[in-house]
Design a protein around this motif. Structure first.
Motif, mmCIF file in Angstrom:
data_model
loop_
_atom_site.group_PDB
_atom_site.id
_atom_site.type_symbol
_atom_site.label_atom_id
_atom_site.label_comp_id
_atom_site.label_asym_id
_atom_site.label_seq_id
_atom_site.Cartn_x
_atom_site.Cartn_y
_atom_site.Cartn_z
ATOM 1 N N LEU A 60 -101.174 47.318 -69.041
ATOM 2 C CA LEU A 60 -102.203 47.841 -69.947
ATOM 3 C C LEU A 60 -103.215 46.783 -70.371
ATOM 4 N N PHE A 61 -102.763 45.543 -70.537
ATOM 5 C CA PHE A 61 -103.616 44.563 -71.206
ATOM 6 C C PHE A 61 -104.137 43.419 -70.320
ATOM 7 N N SER A 62 -103.457 43.120 -69.218
ATOM 8 C CA SER A 62 -103.876 41.891 -68.526
ATOM 9 C C SER A 62 -103.814 41.933 -67.003
ATOM 10 N N ARG A 63 -102.969 42.739 -66.423
ATOM 11 C CA ARG A 63 -102.772 42.678 -64.971
ATOM 12 C C ARG A 63 -104.058 42.993 -64.206
ATOM 13 N N GLU A 64 -104.303 42.253 -63.150
ATOM 14 C CA GLU A 64 -105.446 42.536 -62.289
ATOM 15 C C GLU A 64 -104.994 43.407 -61.126
ATOM 16 N N ASP A 65 -105.833 44.377 -60.796
ATOM 17 C CA ASP A 65 -105.458 45.337 -59.754
ATOM 18 C C ASP A 65 -106.734 46.028 -59.288
ATOM 19 N N PRO A 66 -106.845 46.351 -58.002
ATOM 20 C CA PRO A 66 -108.047 47.067 -57.540
ATOM 21 C C PRO A 66 -108.263 48.399 -58.247
ATOM 22 N N GLN A 67 -107.186 48.967 -58.802
ATOM 23 C CA GLN A 67 -107.311 50.253 -59.483
ATOM 24 C C GLN A 67 -107.425 50.099 -61.002
ATOM 25 N N ILE A 68 -107.759 48.882 -61.453
ATOM 26 C CA ILE A 68 -107.959 48.652 -62.883
ATOM 27 C C ILE A 68 -109.327 48.023 -63.087
ATOM 28 N N LEU A 69 -110.095 48.585 -64.012
ATOM 29 C CA LEU A 69 -111.429 48.076 -64.335
ATOM 30 C C LEU A 69 -111.403 47.490 -65.735
ATOM 31 N N GLY A 70 -111.960 46.287 -65.891
ATOM 32 C CA GLY A 70 -112.109 45.698 -67.215
ATOM 33 C C GLY A 70 -111.126 44.571 -67.489
ATOM 34 N N HIS A 71 -111.600 43.599 -68.259
ATOM 35 C CA HIS A 71 -110.768 42.472 -68.669
ATOM 36 C C HIS A 71 -111.026 42.236 -70.159
ATOM 37 N N LEU A 72 -109.967 42.268 -70.974
ATOM 38 C CA LEU A 72 -110.129 42.215 -72.425
ATOM 39 C C LEU A 72 -110.323 40.774 -72.895
ATOM 40 N N ASP A 73 -111.470 40.517 -73.538
ATOM 41 C CA ASP A 73 -111.719 39.189 -74.110
ATOM 42 C C ASP A 73 -110.785 38.929 -75.287
ATOM 43 N N ARG A 74 -110.537 39.964 -76.080
ATOM 44 C CA ARG A 74 -109.671 39.813 -77.262
ATOM 45 C C ARG A 74 -108.585 40.883 -77.218
ATOM 46 N N PRO A 75 -107.528 40.636 -76.446
ATOM 47 C CA PRO A 75 -106.490 41.658 -76.246
ATOM 48 C C PRO A 75 -105.691 41.990 -77.509
ATOM 49 N N ASN A 76 -105.824 41.192 -78.562
ATOM 50 C CA ASN A 76 -105.044 41.448 -79.777
ATOM 51 C C ASN A 76 -105.680 42.473 -80.712
ATOM 52 N N LYS A 77 -106.892 42.913 -80.396
ATOM 53 C CA LYS A 77 -107.494 43.983 -81.205
ATOM 54 C C LYS A 77 -106.659 45.259 -81.063
ATOM 55 N N ARG A 78 -106.749 46.142 -82.061
ATOM 56 C CA ARG A 78 -105.973 47.396 -82.000
ATOM 57 C C ARG A 78 -106.409 48.228 -80.786
ATOM 58 N N PRO A 79 -105.467 48.730 -80.011
ATOM 59 C CA PRO A 79 -105.852 49.544 -78.851
ATOM 60 C C PRO A 79 -106.058 51.027 -79.204
ATOM 61 N N ILE A 80 -107.116 51.593 -78.628
ATOM 62 C CA ILE A 80 -107.314 53.051 -78.627
ATOM 63 C C ILE A 80 -106.909 53.517 -77.235
ATOM 64 N N PHE A 81 -105.899 54.360 -77.162
ATOM 65 C CA PHE A 81 -105.303 54.750 -75.875
ATOM 66 C C PHE A 81 -105.591 56.218 -75.600
ATOM 67 N N SER A 82 -106.010 56.534 -74.366
ATOM 68 C CA SER A 82 -106.242 57.932 -74.001
ATOM 69 C C SER A 82 -105.732 58.175 -72.584
ATOM 70 N N VAL A 83 -104.914 59.208 -72.442
ATOM 71 C CA VAL A 83 -104.333 59.582 -71.152
ATOM 72 C C VAL A 83 -104.869 60.952 -70.770
ATOM 73 N N SER A 84 -105.503 61.043 -69.603
ATOM 74 C CA SER A 84 -106.094 62.326 -69.237
ATOM 75 C C SER A 84 -106.486 62.324 -67.768
ATOM 76 N N SER A 85 -106.539 63.513 -67.184
ATOM 77 C CA SER A 85 -107.200 63.658 -65.891
ATOM 78 C C SER A 85 -108.712 63.581 -66.134
ATOM 79 N N ILE A 86 -109.459 63.475 -65.058
ATOM 80 C CA ILE A 86 -110.908 63.317 -65.210
ATOM 81 C C ILE A 86 -111.600 64.632 -64.901
ATOM 82 N N SER A 87 -112.217 65.196 -65.920
ATOM 83 C CA SER A 87 -113.038 66.401 -65.765
ATOM 84 C C SER A 87 -113.974 66.466 -66.950
#
Length: 805
Positions: free
Chosen positions: A548-575
């Motif tokens: 969720l917070f750090s792993r690099e992967d071709p299927q992951i976009l984004g790198h958190l500069d400040r990973p300790n901020k509170r996370p807003i999490f959303s799980v959904s299909s795309i439509s």
């Protein structure tokens, strides 16, 4: 509403009404919905410098609050007014304001057709009202969805009014019970209801002389001498309790007694759960995005029902006779199954003793189509033959008829209706989500959407199955009749037009006792509170945290500069309806949210070229564009991958470890499994106000329900919550605990299965003692099937047969 309309029309506010209509007309729009109407009236009040009370408390203000649609024609303006839930009135105001009269539903449907230039005189009218006219009916809209409680009261009143007749009918219903040739409850030694009432006293005397824990087998022969066959209980105490309930029911009928007795009647052993268009597989092979939650649901449904049936059979003392529950998930066999087991005709459901996935192939049409997965929008031509073929397979597997058919989604419900009609078996419908209210104006513009969605077949199938069903279960009250501000999903089928095809004048009786609220549960072995450290796998926890917070992967976009901020999490299909892009836009527009939080999105795809249809590709690209526009790459993590359910459960808990939140930002959600999963994991959850989550987050709506069309207000609600948590550190914990307990106590599979089986027994009994107008109703449904549904489905088949030719 007559008095209110007259107050506006005959009073000083008539001028305000005229000015409002003029303003609406000047906008160029001819069809306005509730939100637009309220906004236009608010603007009018502001521009006209009306006093503060005028918007809410004036007569015109009250009228506008009740108005859900305004249609503007040259000669008149039409108001569709909803004075209360499940009630609609149509009023027409002439252009010169000289008359304001109430109109029929038929007139409204004609107006809607004219609006899209597709008016057709003499169009076919569908009216189901006559089939409910003489049926028992709930009076109070607040009790809609409580059909079982209503039937219990109704039947008890009948027992009191004509006790001899109803005791005799009760006797006949019980006398007919058997399973695989084994007589249950009563033998021929008891010839009538009056005799049954006498024999109960003797049986009670016999069992009450035994030790409460004495097994049924020890005194079974003595009971059989009195005419009582197996099924009353597994111990003397259980048999005594069941007989006592029946005795009290005969002499002093009360709803609670009736329900308790019927719950114990051994009448359901074989259940078919019908779920067709998904990839119904296991080992995390659970379908495409459009069917993912459906497959999870039906697998958990099967496991839960088998457990409940096994327990009921044991308590009835029937396990000693070798009687076992048998649950079948009926779905389609997919030859080109992309490495899954969906080509297997029969597969055992994991963690069950006798629950199976039965896969029946679609008929031999164009194998280029039928050998592959088929979207729910394209599946209609194959369902009739599927039902015929499935009947043979079910009879073979069960070595007899099932006791209950449960349809899931529109296609499964239609097949359940066809099978129920052929096999004379009780039918339950579960829509989960009806497409018509999800796609705005989908019925009005059905011809423009037909090539892509085939709504003419689907909406007709919905009408047929919901009216043919013996009972319908819904996850929430709003699914049936909405809220004071919104129309319910089933309510949207009450009166609507399919221009140049048919008019539905009265499509469903919302006050029918067939509607019952039975919300689903959550798999609590996978989704459980983050605080249950002893049940968590520390290695999995570390793995998911990194994902969720750090792993690099071709299927992951984004790198958190400040990973300790509170996370807003959303799980959904795309439509467009699930609206992940809307959540990203909300986050991107709010600098304060970005300062305090990171956004973590989990969907199944990351790149447009992975999409299975143009709409999905467009939504994926839209999300990329938003991330680029607001420069969110260092504040967002977007995981475009499928993860196993066990990992998803841990993902919610990892976010909870960080004292984050979950946000479900759909434009509409009929219920929302992911809402339950997040909440039971102990994650404070914000959910869309449009749909069933209003009832999930009961008593906390103001704080945790959000409007996905109001991005500023949504950001403010989230920030207000985090501000409270910062000021009062215990607040996050209190909300977390409340949400987890809310789901655990209200949304669990044991309650669900118990209630579903009780409904099946009660409605089977009801159909036996008071069959109503079912034959006439079913023939009407057959007519709709052959007159409308089949020709529409055949047009889809023509297209499929021409594919690749």
């Amino acid at each position: 509403m007559y008095e209110l309309v007259q107050a506006v029309f005959n009073g000083d506010e008539k001028t305000a009404l005229h000015q409002l209509i003029y303003t609406l007309s000047a906008s160029g729009k001819r069809y306005l919905l509730r939100n637009e109407i309220l906004q236009a009236f608010a603007d009018y009040c502001h521009e006209s410098q009306k006093p503060a009370y005028f918007y809410h408390s004036s007569s015109i203000g009250k009228l506008i609050q009740y108005t859900h649609e305004i249609i503007i024609e040259e000669e008149s303006t039409w108001f569709v007014i909803r004075p209360k839930i499940a009630n609609q009135e149509v009023w027409r105001l002439t252009a010169n304001l000289d008359s304001f009269e109430q109109m029929t539903q038929q007139a409204l449907l004609d107006v809607r057709d004219r609006l899209v230039n597709r008016y057709q005189p003499g169009i076919l009218e569908i009216d189901l009202h006559p089939f409910y006219e003489d049926s028992p009916r709930i009076d109070d809209p607040r009790n809609i969805g409580q059909g079982l409680a209503y039937l219990n009261r109704y039947l008890c009143n009948q027992l009191l009014t004509d006790p001899e007749y109803w005791v005799e009918m009760l006797f006949q219903a019980l006398q007919g019970l058997q399973h695989d040739g084994i007589r249950l409850l009563l033998s021929d030694r008891i010839p009538s209801g009056i005799h049954l009432a006498k024999q109960i006293k003797l049986a009670l005397k016999l069992v009450n002389e035994r030790s409460p824990h004495e097994p049924y087998e020890k005194f079974s022969l003595d009971l059989q001498e009195l005419g009582f066959e197996p099924g009353w209980g597994n111990t003397a105490a259980r048999v005594s309790e069941t007989l006592e309930l029946l005795d009290r029911l005969i002499y002093s009928p009360e709803p609670g007694i009736l329900e308790a007795f019927v719950a114990r009647v051994p009448a359901v052993f074989r259940v078919v759960l019908i779920s067709i268009h998904g990839w119904v597989g296991q080992e995390d092979v659970v379908g495409r995005d459009e069917t993912l939650s459906q497959v999870i649901y039906v697998l958990e449904q099967a496991r839960s029902l088998e457990n409940e049936l096994r327990e009921q059979i044991k308590l009835a003392g029937l396990d000693q006779l070798g009687i076992k529950p048998h649950v079948i998930i009926l779905t389609r066999l997919i030859p080109n199954c992309e490495g899954t087991f969906c080509y297997l005709p029969l597969e055992k459901v994991q963690d069950t003793e006798n629950a199976w996935i039965l896969r029946v192939p679609f008929g031999e049409f164009n194998p280029e189509i039928t050998n592959n997965w088929i979207s729910k929008f394209e599946i209609w031509p194959y369902l009739e033959q599927f039902a015929i073929d499935a009947e043979k397979e079910l009879l073979t597997q069960f070595k007899g008829k099932p006791n209950l058919l449960v349809g899931n989604y529109s296609d499964g419900n239609l097949v359940a209706s066809l099978l129920s009609r052929r096999m004379k078996v009780t039918q339950c419908n579960i829509a989960h989500s009806l497409e018509k209210p999800k796609y705005l104006f989908s019925n009005l513009y059905w011809q423009d959407l037909e090539n892509q969605y085939h709504f003419s077949a689907q909406f007709t199938a919905d009408l047929i199955s919901m009216n043919a069903a013996d009972f319908i279960i819904t996850s929430s009250y709003q699914e049936i009749v909405g809220t004071p501000d919104t129309i319910g999903q089933y309510e949207s089928y009450k009166c609507f037009t399919m221009p140049q095809l048919y008019h539905v004048v009265d499509g469903i009786d919302l006050f029918s006792p067939k509607f019952n609220l039975v919300p689903p549960g959550v798999n609590e072995s996978i989704f459980f509170p983050y605080s249950q450290k002893e049940n968590r796998d520390s290695n999995l926890c570390t793995e998911i945290h990194n994902l969720l917070f750090s792993r690099e992967d071709p299927q992951i976009l984004g790198h958190l500069d400040r990973p300790n901020k509170r996370p807003i999490f959303s799980v959904s299909s795309i439509s467009s309806i699930k609206n992940l892009a809307g959540l990203a836009e909300c986050f991107g527009q709010s600098q304060r949210l970005q300062e305090h939080c990171n956004l973590i999105l989990l969907s199944s795809k990351l790149h447009p070229d992975e999409a299975t249809n143009p709409e999905e590709a467009e939504e994926i690209q839209k999300l990329h564009n938003i991330i680029d526009r607001y420069h969110l790459h260092s504040k967002i993590r977007w995981l475009g991958m499928r993860i196993p359910s066990s990992s998803l459960g841990e993902a919610y808990r990892v976010v909870a470890d960080c004292q984050g939140i979950s946000v479900h930002f759909a434009r509409f959600e009929s219920f929302g499994r992911s809402i339950l999963e997040a909440m039971i994991s102990g994650l404070p959850t914000f959910a869309t106000q449009f749909g069933g989550s209003l009832e999930i987050i009961e008593n906390q709506e103001e704080e945790f329900n959000v409007n996905p069309t109001d991005l500023v207000e949504t950001a403010k609600k989230i920030l207000d919550f985090f501000e409270k948590c910062n000021t009062h550190p215990e607040h996050w914990q209190e909300v977390s605990e409340w949400m987890s307990q809310r789901v655990h106590n209200r949304y669990n599979w044991h309650l669900y299965s118990n209630q579903l089986l009780l409904l099946a027994k009660m409605f089977t009994f009801w159909n036996f003692v008071a069959p109503e107008n079912n034959e006439a109703r079913d023939r009407y449904m057959e007519t709709l099937f052959h007159l409308i549904y089949k020709p529409r489905a055949e047009k889809i088949l023509e297209k499929h047969m021409g594919a690749n030719s």
